[in-house]
Scaffold this motif. Structure first.
Motif, mmCIF file in Angstrom:
data_model
loop_
_atom_site.group_PDB
_atom_site.id
_atom_site.type_symbol
_atom_site.label_atom_id
_atom_site.label_comp_id
_atom_site.label_asym_id
_atom_site.label_seq_id
_atom_site.Cartn_x
_atom_site.Cartn_y
_atom_site.Cartn_z
ATOM 1 N N LEU A 22 0.832 -1.201 0.000
ATOM 2 C CA LEU A 22 0.000 0.000 0.000
ATOM 3 C C LEU A 22 0.874 1.262 0.000
ATOM 4 O O LEU A 22 0.575 2.222 -0.717
ATOM 5 C CB LEU A 22 -0.937 -0.020 1.202
ATOM 6 C CG LEU A 22 -2.053 1.007 1.249
ATOM 7 C CD1 LEU A 22 -2.915 0.958 -0.003
ATOM 8 C CD2 LEU A 22 -2.914 0.773 2.481
ATOM 9 N N ALA A 23 1.962 1.238 0.752
ATOM 10 C CA ALA A 23 2.897 2.375 0.741
ATOM 11 C C ALA A 23 3.487 2.565 -0.650
ATOM 12 O O ALA A 23 3.644 3.695 -1.120
ATOM 13 C CB ALA A 23 3.999 2.157 1.771
ATOM 14 N N GLY A 24 3.797 1.456 -1.316
ATOM 15 C CA GLY A 24 4.317 1.533 -2.684
ATOM 16 C C GLY A 24 3.310 2.126 -3.650
ATOM 17 O O GLY A 24 3.658 2.938 -4.511
ATOM 18 N N LEU A 25 2.052 1.738 -3.507
ATOM 19 C CA LEU A 25 1.011 2.288 -4.387
ATOM 20 C C LEU A 25 0.875 3.797 -4.214
ATOM 21 O O LEU A 25 0.619 4.521 -5.178
ATOM 22 C CB LEU A 25 -0.341 1.627 -4.098
ATOM 23 C CG LEU A 25 -0.492 0.162 -4.482
ATOM 24 C CD1 LEU A 25 -1.882 -0.342 -4.085
ATOM 25 C CD2 LEU A 25 -0.266 -0.046 -5.970
ATOM 26 N N HIS A 26 1.054 4.280 -2.983
ATOM 27 C CA HIS A 26 0.873 5.707 -2.708
ATOM 28 C C HIS A 26 2.131 6.534 -2.931
ATOM 29 O O HIS A 26 2.078 7.764 -2.805
ATOM 30 C CB HIS A 26 0.377 5.897 -1.267
ATOM 31 C CG HIS A 26 -1.057 5.516 -1.103
ATOM 32 N ND1 HIS A 26 -2.095 6.334 -1.467
ATOM 33 C CD2 HIS A 26 -1.621 4.376 -0.643
ATOM 34 C CE1 HIS A 26 -3.235 5.738 -1.225
ATOM 35 N NE2 HIS A 26 -2.973 4.536 -0.730
ATOM 36 N N SER A 27 3.244 5.887 -3.268
ATOM 37 C CA SER A 27 4.485 6.649 -3.453
ATOM 38 C C SER A 27 5.145 6.405 -4.799
ATOM 39 O O SER A 27 6.221 6.929 -5.067
ATOM 40 C CB SER A 27 5.479 6.304 -2.339
ATOM 41 O OG SER A 27 5.842 4.937 -2.401
ATOM 42 N N HIS A 28 4.521 5.633 -5.666
ATOM 43 C CA HIS A 28 5.130 5.311 -6.960
ATOM 44 C C HIS A 28 4.370 5.999 -8.089
ATOM 45 O O HIS A 28 3.147 6.042 -8.100
ATOM 46 C CB HIS A 28 5.143 3.793 -7.183
ATOM 47 C CG HIS A 28 5.795 3.405 -8.465
ATOM 48 N ND1 HIS A 28 7.155 3.462 -8.638
ATOM 49 C CD2 HIS A 28 5.280 2.995 -9.636
ATOM 50 C CE1 HIS A 28 7.444 3.087 -9.870
ATOM 51 N NE2 HIS A 28 6.326 2.791 -10.484
ATOM 52 N N PRO A 87 4.140 9.250 -11.269
ATOM 53 C CA PRO A 87 4.154 10.715 -11.328
ATOM 54 C C PRO A 87 3.046 11.380 -10.511
ATOM 55 O O PRO A 87 3.201 12.517 -10.080
ATOM 56 C CB PRO A 87 3.999 11.012 -12.820
ATOM 57 C CG PRO A 87 3.377 9.789 -13.398
ATOM 58 C CD PRO A 87 3.832 8.642 -12.552
ATOM 59 N N ASP A 88 1.950 10.703 -10.304
ATOM 60 C CA ASP A 88 0.824 11.293 -9.563
ATOM 61 C C ASP A 88 0.737 10.774 -8.128
ATOM 62 O O ASP A 88 -0.328 10.856 -7.500
ATOM 63 C CB ASP A 88 -0.494 10.996 -10.292
ATOM 64 C CG ASP A 88 -0.524 11.595 -11.688
ATOM 65 O OD1 ASP A 88 0.069 12.686 -11.869
ATOM 66 O OD2 ASP A 88 -1.108 10.973 -12.597
ATOM 67 N N ALA A 89 1.823 10.259 -7.605
ATOM 68 C CA ALA A 89 1.827 9.664 -6.262
ATOM 69 C C ALA A 89 1.535 10.708 -5.194
ATOM 70 O O ALA A 89 1.941 11.863 -5.301
ATOM 71 C CB ALA A 89 3.170 9.001 -5.993
ATOM 72 N N GLU A 90 0.797 10.279 -4.174
ATOM 73 C CA GLU A 90 0.485 11.167 -3.051
ATOM 74 C C GLU A 90 1.722 11.521 -2.241
ATOM 75 O O GLU A 90 1.798 12.593 -1.654
ATOM 76 C CB GLU A 90 -0.523 10.488 -2.120
ATOM 77 C CG GLU A 90 -1.883 10.274 -2.745
ATOM 78 C CD GLU A 90 -2.800 9.517 -1.812
ATOM 79 O OE1 GLU A 90 -3.017 9.988 -0.680
ATOM 80 O OE2 GLU A 90 -3.276 8.444 -2.221
ATOM 81 N N TYR A 91 2.681 10.593 -2.172
ATOM 82 C CA TYR A 91 3.911 10.799 -1.406
ATOM 83 C C TYR A 91 5.092 10.687 -2.356
ATOM 84 O O TYR A 91 5.148 9.783 -3.176
ATOM 85 C CB TYR A 91 4.053 9.753 -0.293
ATOM 86 C CG TYR A 91 2.968 9.850 0.741
ATOM 87 C CD1 TYR A 91 3.094 10.704 1.819
ATOM 88 C CD2 TYR A 91 1.810 9.081 0.628
ATOM 89 C CE1 TYR A 91 2.091 10.800 2.784
ATOM 90 C CE2 TYR A 91 0.802 9.171 1.571
ATOM 91 C CZ TYR A 91 0.947 10.031 2.637
ATOM 92 O OH TYR A 91 -0.050 10.117 3.570
#
Length: 180
Positions: free
Chosen positions: A34-40, A42-46
């Motif tokens: 889940l951390a990878g989904l949110h940080s990978h 160009p449009d990543a949240e983190y």
């Protein structure tokens, strides 16, 4: 000796005993994924994987677990193992279960894929990789080091045991060394 030393030791032991009786809730297996989904991307949240992971560690466990349960229900994905860096996911596809190893920092790339008999089942070699329909599956580099009377194979990047099992079945008299 100072009389405070035994009291300090007693307090420390009492604290350790109290701390050991506090139930620790394990983190869901999908947390790193889940951390990878949110940080990978160009449009990543983190912008940073580590920051995303640390932030998600503060989210209540039942919310993260509901994400994992939803993936199981909607996509047939079962997290067999997961930590900050890697996730092992079993997915029911057509008539087979495919186990994938993902590096959570790049959740869009599959590092390894093998077939298993059922979600969570022990892996036993059962044919070519589902990624490429070859025994090698692009998962490892093998160097065959043949010496008279003592053939050996060195495997660099074991590929979830896919290549090691293939070589062991094809070359039963060889000595295999796998480096992951």
């Amino acid at each position: 000796r100072s009389p405070s030393i035994p009291i300090t030791m007693f307090r420390t032991l009492r604290w350790l005993h109290t701390a050991s009786t506090i139930p620790i809730t394990p983190r869901p297996n999908c947390l790193g994924f889940l951390a990878g989904l949110h940080s990978h991307g160009p449009d990543a949240e983190y912008a940073n994987f580590d920051h995303a992971y640390e932030t998600l560690c503060d989210v209540p466990v039942h919310l993260i677990q509901s994400f994992e349960d939803e993936l199981k229900e909607s996509q047939g994905r079962v997290f067999v193992h997961g930590n900050k860096e890697v996730s092992v996911i079993d997915t029911q596809e057509r008539n087979a279960t495919v186990r994938t190893l993902l590096l959570n920092r790049r959740p869009n790339l599959v590092q390894t894929a093998v077939r298993v008999s059922a979600p969570g089942a022990l892996y036993l070699y059962n044919g070519p990789s589902p990624l490429s329909d070859t025994h090698y599956g692009g998962l490892a580099l093998a160097l065959l080091l043949c010496r008279t009377g003592n053939p050996r194979s060195a495997i660099i990047g074991g590929g979830g045991c896919q290549l090691a099992n293939t070589l062991a079945s094809l070359l039963p008299k060889d000595s295999l060394v796998a480096i992951e």
